[in-house]
Write an enzyme that holds these catalytic residues in place. Structure first.
Site, PDB file in Angstrom:
ATOM      1  N   PRO A 102       0.837  -1.205   0.000  1.00 48.14           N
ATOM      2  CA  PRO A 102       0.000   0.000   0.000  1.00 48.14           C
ATOM      3  C   PRO A 102       0.875   1.260   0.000  1.00 48.14           C
ATOM      4  O   PRO A 102       1.899   1.286   0.694  1.00 48.14           O
ATOM      5  CB  PRO A 102      -0.800  -0.093   1.301  1.00 48.14           C
ATOM      6  CG  PRO A 102      -0.566  -1.446   1.858  1.00 48.14           C
ATOM      7  CD  PRO A 102       0.620  -2.060   1.176  1.00 48.14           C
ATOM      8  N   GLY A 104       2.052   5.248   0.487  1.00 48.15           N
ATOM      9  CA  GLY A 104       1.867   6.443   1.323  1.00 48.15           C
ATOM     10  C   GLY A 104       1.477   6.157   2.756  1.00 48.15           C
ATOM     11  O   GLY A 104       0.925   7.021   3.422  1.00 48.15           O
ATOM     12  N   ALA A 112      11.081   1.083  -2.221  1.00 46.66           N
ATOM     13  CA  ALA A 112      11.102  -0.206  -2.935  1.00 46.66           C
ATOM     14  C   ALA A 112      10.965   0.032  -4.441  1.00 46.66           C
ATOM     15  O   ALA A 112      11.626  -0.618  -5.255  1.00 46.66           O
ATOM     16  CB  ALA A 112       9.974  -1.106  -2.427  1.00 46.66           C
ATOM     17  N   ASP A 152      15.428   3.259   4.238  1.00 51.17           N
ATOM     18  CA  ASP A 152      14.427   2.429   3.567  1.00 51.17           C
ATOM     19  C   ASP A 152      14.997   1.754   2.318  1.00 51.17           C
ATOM     20  O   ASP A 152      14.786   0.558   2.078  1.00 51.17           O
ATOM     21  CB  ASP A 152      13.202   3.271   3.167  1.00 51.17           C
ATOM     22  CG  ASP A 152      12.430   3.775   4.381  1.00 51.17           C
ATOM     23  OD1 ASP A 152      12.944   3.642   5.506  1.00 51.17           O
ATOM     24  OD2 ASP A 152      11.319   4.303   4.202  1.00 51.17           O
TER      25      ASP A 152
HETATM   26  C1  MEV Z   1      10.408   6.919   6.856  1.00 54.66           C
HETATM   27  O1  MEV Z   1      10.059   5.578   6.547  1.00 54.66           O
HETATM   28  C2  MEV Z   1      11.413   6.951   7.952  1.00 54.66           C
HETATM   29  C3  MEV Z   1      11.819   8.344   8.423  1.00 54.66           C
HETATM   30  O2  MEV Z   1      12.718   8.131   9.528  1.00 54.66           O
HETATM   31  C4  MEV Z   1      12.490   9.157   7.352  1.00 54.66           C
HETATM   32  C5  MEV Z   1      13.854   8.585   6.928  1.00 54.66           C
HETATM   33  O3  MEV Z   1      14.487   7.842   7.661  1.00 54.66           O
HETATM   34  O4  MEV Z   1      14.283   8.964   5.803  1.00 54.66           O
HETATM   35  C6  MEV Z   1      10.617   9.110   8.959  1.00 54.66           C
END
Ligand code: MEV
Length: 317
Positions: A102, A104, A112, A152
């Site tokens: 999903p 956002g 990904a 990420d």
């Molecule tokens: C976003 O999934 C994670 C945050 O810590 C931003 C980042 O690490 O780039 C909010």
């Protein structure tokens, strides 16, 4: 010729937001993927399609990526532009995205997509190594989200259960925990960049308090590293709840998220926001003893599903 690659979404177990300021985070990739298929076109255009829409640009106009019709498509045009330039091709490229993640809601769908698209588009010319993919995917993600920590994209590329910090990058956590999480979606869509900006404002107005929160987060992450090695689910759950309190204090929880966490607490080991917050998803730690109850419980008030750790990361088909 088709070049196909897929990459997993992620959840952050501990340390979102604080990771942007150099604190270590713990995260893992999950068994939900985005698959990207690329192929050459005879026309000199780049075409991107996904379930969220379709967009097309002439290669000659790619010098100005600000003209991309939908902002979330910008990374894919950026990847294609670089590949076309580096390989001096006279052809166009079609990029097709298919997602199980999903969008956002904090599950790393855009990272990904950047990882899988970098591998797939460049794979039309040369298969890139994972190290090269992650470098480029982070650069790509920063075209729409300048402050991205890179966490990420890293976990999506390499997979598994990892720690990540800005200085030392990505390190595997040496445990083969078969952790299970219920991911429950608040259906409140957020924009990661906006929420990160909101936290920066909070930090600038409350420097001392934020420093204390960072110290508490370091303790949580250190204790969680031990608990993961010992597979101590009770301790992990209680650390997740502590981390949720900090996320609440920095202002990224919502009423709906608070409700989901309260419900999740009744049956799971512990629960918290995962990712940027301001809506998005929560994760609840479960095992065979409480999985079904937690699914039933949260299923009454949200869309939810079971997720497990993915140990593959980026895969070329
Ligand atoms: C976003 O999934 C994670 C945050 O810590 C931003 C980042 O690490 O780039 C909010």
């Amino acid at each position: 010729m088709k070049s196909i690659a897929s990459a997993p979404g992620k959840i952050i177990l501990f340390g979102e937001h604080f990771v942007v300021y150099g604190i270590k985070a713990i995260l893992c990739s999950i068994d939900k993927r985005i698959t990207v298929t690329s192929q050459f076109l005879d026309e000199k255009i780049i075409r991107v399609s996904s379930s969220l829409g379709e967009s097309e640009m002439e290669i000659n106009s790619l010098n100005n990526l600000e003209k991309v019709p939908q902002k979330f498509m910008k990374p894919f045009f950026y990847i294609a532009k670089k590949a076309v330039e580096e390989n001096s091709t006279a052809k166009g490229i079609e990029i097709i995205l298919e997602s199980e993640i999903p969008a956002g809601v904090g599950l790393g769908s855009s990272s990904a997509a950047c990882v899988a698209a970098t591998a797939s588009v460049n794979g039309l010319f040369n298969k890139l190594s994972k190290d090269e993919v992650v470098k480029r995917a982070i650069q790509t993600e920063r075209t729409i989200f300048e402050q991205s920590s890179g966490a990420d994209s890293s976990v999506s590329t390499f997979g598994g259960l990892v720690s990540y910090d800005l200085k030392n990058g990505f390190k595997n956590i040496l445990s083969r925990n078969d952790l299970s999480f219920i991911i429950s979606n608040s259906a409140q869509i957020h924009n990661t960049q906006d929420v990160v900006r909101q936290v920066r404002n909070f930090k600038e107005k409350n420097e001392d308090m934020f420093r204390k929160f960072c110290e508490q987060e370091i303790d949580i992450v250190n204790n969680a590293t031990v608990a993961l090695k010992e597979n101590d689910l009770n301790e992990l759950g209680s650390l997740m709840l502590k981390n949720q309190e900090l996320l609440k204090q920095i202002g990224i929880s919502t009423e709906k998220i608070d409700l989901l966490v309260k419900e999740a607490k009744r049956t799971s080991y512990g629960a918290k926001i995962t990712g940027a917050g301001g809506g998005g998803c929560i994760i609840s730690l479960v095992d065979d003893s409480n999985r079904e109850n937690t699914l039933d419980n949260l299923g009454k008030i949200s869309d939810c599903f079971l997720a497990k750790i993915d140990y593959n990361g980026l895969v070329y088909a």
